[in-house]
Design an enzyme around this catalytic site. Structure first.
Site, PDB file in Angstrom:
ATOM      1  N   GLY A  81       0.971  -1.210  -0.243  1.00  0.00           N
ATOM      2  CA  GLY A  81       0.001  -0.035   0.209  1.00  0.00           C
ATOM      3  C   GLY A  81       0.745   1.334  -0.157  1.00  0.00           C
ATOM      4  O   GLY A  81       1.907   1.278  -0.212  1.00  0.00           O
ATOM      5  N   CYS A  82       0.163   2.308   0.351  1.00  0.00           N
ATOM      6  CA  CYS A  82       0.956   3.907   0.423  1.00  0.00           C
ATOM      7  C   CYS A  82       2.224   3.472   0.987  1.00  0.00           C
ATOM      8  O   CYS A  82       2.483   3.062   2.223  1.00  0.00           O
ATOM      9  CB  CYS A  82       0.124   4.670   1.234  1.00  0.00           C
ATOM     10  SG  CYS A  82       0.866   6.061   1.333  1.00  0.00           S
ATOM     11  N   PHE A  83       3.352   3.837   0.126  1.00  0.00           N
ATOM     12  CA  PHE A  83       4.688   3.761   0.435  1.00  0.00           C
ATOM     13  C   PHE A  83       5.238   4.297   1.834  1.00  0.00           C
ATOM     14  O   PHE A  83       6.251   4.154   2.246  1.00  0.00           O
ATOM     15  CB  PHE A  83       5.552   3.431  -0.535  1.00  0.00           C
ATOM     16  CG  PHE A  83       5.861   4.684  -1.585  1.00  0.00           C
ATOM     17  CD1 PHE A  83       5.299   6.089  -1.156  1.00  0.00           C
ATOM     18  CD2 PHE A  83       6.118   4.559  -2.681  1.00  0.00           C
ATOM     19  CE1 PHE A  83       5.256   7.114  -2.128  1.00  0.00           C
ATOM     20  CE2 PHE A  83       6.278   5.597  -3.635  1.00  0.00           C
ATOM     21  CZ  PHE A  83       5.934   6.738  -3.201  1.00  0.00           C
ATOM     22  N   TRP A  84       4.551   5.649   2.074  1.00  0.00           N
ATOM     23  CA  TRP A  84       5.078   6.557   3.145  1.00  0.00           C
ATOM     24  C   TRP A  84       4.999   5.511   4.485  1.00  0.00           C
ATOM     25  O   TRP A  84       6.022   5.623   5.297  1.00  0.00           O
ATOM     26  CB  TRP A  84       3.860   7.705   3.307  1.00  0.00           C
ATOM     27  CG  TRP A  84       3.806   8.424   2.290  1.00  0.00           C
ATOM     28  CD1 TRP A  84       4.661   8.834   1.261  1.00  0.00           C
ATOM     29  CD2 TRP A  84       2.856   9.152   2.039  1.00  0.00           C
ATOM     30  NE1 TRP A  84       4.117   9.589   0.465  1.00  0.00           N
ATOM     31  CE2 TRP A  84       3.053  10.007   1.007  1.00  0.00           C
ATOM     32  CE3 TRP A  84       1.478   9.607   2.398  1.00  0.00           C
ATOM     33  CZ2 TRP A  84       2.303  11.087   0.378  1.00  0.00           C
ATOM     34  CZ3 TRP A  84       0.754  10.427   2.242  1.00  0.00           C
ATOM     35  CH2 TRP A  84       0.936  11.364   1.059  1.00  0.00           C
ATOM     36  N   CYS A 115      -0.442   6.863   7.523  1.00  0.00           N
ATOM     37  CA  CYS A 115      -1.047   6.841   6.188  1.00  0.00           C
ATOM     38  C   CYS A 115      -2.674   6.636   6.544  1.00  0.00           C
ATOM     39  O   CYS A 115      -3.173   6.992   7.394  1.00  0.00           O
ATOM     40  CB  CYS A 115      -0.514   5.631   5.550  1.00  0.00           C
ATOM     41  SG  CYS A 115       0.050   5.812   3.890  1.00  0.00           S
TER      42      CYS A 115
END
Ligand code: MHO
Length: 154
Positions: free
Chosen positions: A12-15, A152
């Site tokens: 998912g969102c790499f942050w 996130c």
């Protein structure tokens, strides 16, 4: 044993994925980027359209004497929901797929074993893909949470 090894994961969102791996003892470095698609040097804008085939991913550099690849796999599966196909929470699209990008045969078989173990109790959507060119993401995405705080799924 080499002093450092690479491992690449998409969840998912790499942050948030980068922030979580950076907390692990034995992880020496991490960067966010795009992997597993067909376009060279993709931009965030392009990857967002779900048309390049890339996943938002994190390339982790770790010291195998301090943390094993198996332990990184366990952390990876615990930090996201691997039953979601081509999405992670509110973020939808193949760029948010759950995937392990293996760098060698040892990583491939360790990941395959973990997936089959987890598959006994629930359907796992995680894909197992060979490591392909990893395109480092734009600087503003690197260590995003450290720079901006927060988490996130917003
Ligand atoms: N839902 C998040 C996803 C960002 S992530 C780098 C946002 O757009 O803020 O894909």
């Amino acid at each position: 044993m080499a002093t450092s090894e690479k491992a690449t994961f998409a969840a998912g969102c790499f942050w948030g994925v980068e922030a979580d791996f950076r907390k692990v003892d034995g992880v020496l470095d991490a960067q966010v980027g795009y992997i597993g698609g067909s376009v060279e040097r993709p931009t965030y804008q392009q990857v967002c359209t779900d048309s390049t085939g890339h996943a938002e991913a994190v390339e982790v550099v770790f010291d195998p004497k301090r943390v094993s690849y198996e332990r990184l796999l366990a952390i990876f599966f615990a930090m996201h929901d691997p039953t979601q196909k081509n999405r992670q929470g509110p973020d939808v699209g193949s760029q948010y797929r759950s995937a392990v990008f293996y760098h060698d045969e040892a990583q491939r078989s360790a990941a395959a074993a973990k997936i089959s173990e987890l598959s006994k109790s629930r359907a796992i959507a995680t894909t197992l893909e060979p490591a392909a060119p990893f395109w480092r993401a734009e600087e503003y995405h690197q260590q995003y949470h450290a720079k901006h705080g927060g988490s996130c799924n917003i």
